[in-house]
Design a protein around this motif. Sequence first.
Motif, PDB file in Angstrom:
ATOM      1  N   ALA A  51      37.979  38.538  41.550  1.00  7.64           N
ATOM      2  CA  ALA A  51      37.426  39.793  41.232  1.00  7.64           C
ATOM      3  C   ALA A  51      38.143  41.009  40.777  1.00  7.64           C
ATOM      4  CB  ALA A  51      36.273  40.064  42.192  1.00  7.64           C
ATOM      5  N   SER A  52      38.959  41.327  41.672  1.00 10.66           N
ATOM      6  CA  SER A  52      39.938  42.392  41.126  1.00 10.66           C
ATOM      7  C   SER A  52      40.943  42.371  40.072  1.00 10.66           C
ATOM      8  CB  SER A  52      41.038  42.433  42.706  1.00 10.66           C
ATOM      9  OG  SER A  52      40.359  42.666  43.508  1.00 10.66           O
ATOM     10  N   VAL A  53      41.144  41.083  39.687  1.00 13.34           N
ATOM     11  CA  VAL A  53      41.914  40.966  38.444  1.00 13.34           C
ATOM     12  C   VAL A  53      40.986  41.077  37.367  1.00 13.34           C
ATOM     13  CG1 VAL A  53      42.762  39.048  37.004  1.00 13.34           C
ATOM     14  CG2 VAL A  53      43.550  39.313  39.354  1.00 13.34           C
ATOM     15  N   ALA A  54      39.798  40.503  37.328  1.00 13.95           N
ATOM     16  CA  ALA A  54      38.595  40.915  36.526  1.00 13.95           C
ATOM     17  C   ALA A  54      38.504  42.100  36.302  1.00 13.95           C
ATOM     18  CB  ALA A  54      37.421  40.284  37.011  1.00 13.95           C
ATOM     19  N   ILE A  55      38.419  43.252  37.401  1.00 14.47           N
ATOM     20  CA  ILE A  55      37.982  44.600  37.290  1.00 14.47           C
ATOM     21  C   ILE A  55      39.238  45.312  36.465  1.00 14.47           C
ATOM     22  CG2 ILE A  55      37.789  46.728  38.538  1.00 14.47           C
ATOM     23  CD1 ILE A  55      36.274  44.839  40.634  1.00 14.47           C
ATOM     24  N   GLY A  56      40.530  44.795  36.799  1.00 14.17           N
ATOM     25  CA  GLY A  56      41.519  45.350  36.208  1.00 14.17           C
ATOM     26  C   GLY A  56      41.530  45.056  34.566  1.00 14.17           C
ATOM     27  N   LEU A  57      41.254  43.842  34.324  1.00 15.47           N
ATOM     28  CA  LEU A  57      41.149  43.615  32.884  1.00 15.47           C
ATOM     29  C   LEU A  57      40.125  44.486  32.033  1.00 15.47           C
ATOM     30  CD1 LEU A  57      41.602  39.597  32.905  1.00 15.47           C
ATOM     31  CD2 LEU A  57      43.037  41.492  32.179  1.00 15.47           C
ATOM     32  N   LEU A  58      38.856  44.734  32.731  1.00 16.03           N
ATOM     33  CA  LEU A  58      37.845  45.329  32.297  1.00 16.03           C
ATOM     34  C   LEU A  58      38.398  46.569  32.114  1.00 16.03           C
ATOM     35  CD1 LEU A  58      34.509  45.892  31.684  1.00 16.03           C
ATOM     36  CD2 LEU A  58      34.611  46.267  34.114  1.00 16.03           C
TER      37      LEU A  58
END
Length: 85
Positions: A51-58
């Motif tokens: 989830a943290s990686v996905a937020i960073g990509l977002l």
Amino acid sequence: MRPLRFLLVTPDTTIKAVFLEDSAALVGLFLAAAGLGLSHATGQVVWDGLASVAIGLLLLVAASTLARANISLLVGRAATPASAG
């Protein structure tokens, strides 16, 4: 004009910034909640990390979209006939 079309054609980066930042915040909250919920439910912390990686990509997508809009203003844009006169 539909709101999404307006966001694509408007040269006003303030409107784009507000929309993208607010949208990214809401989606980020959903991703964080989903990651924490899955981590708690399964006992595996990998979901929180994903989830943290996905937020960073977002955030990367939102920042690059705003950067692209601002670069077009720095380089210059041809005046439309309505604004030229």
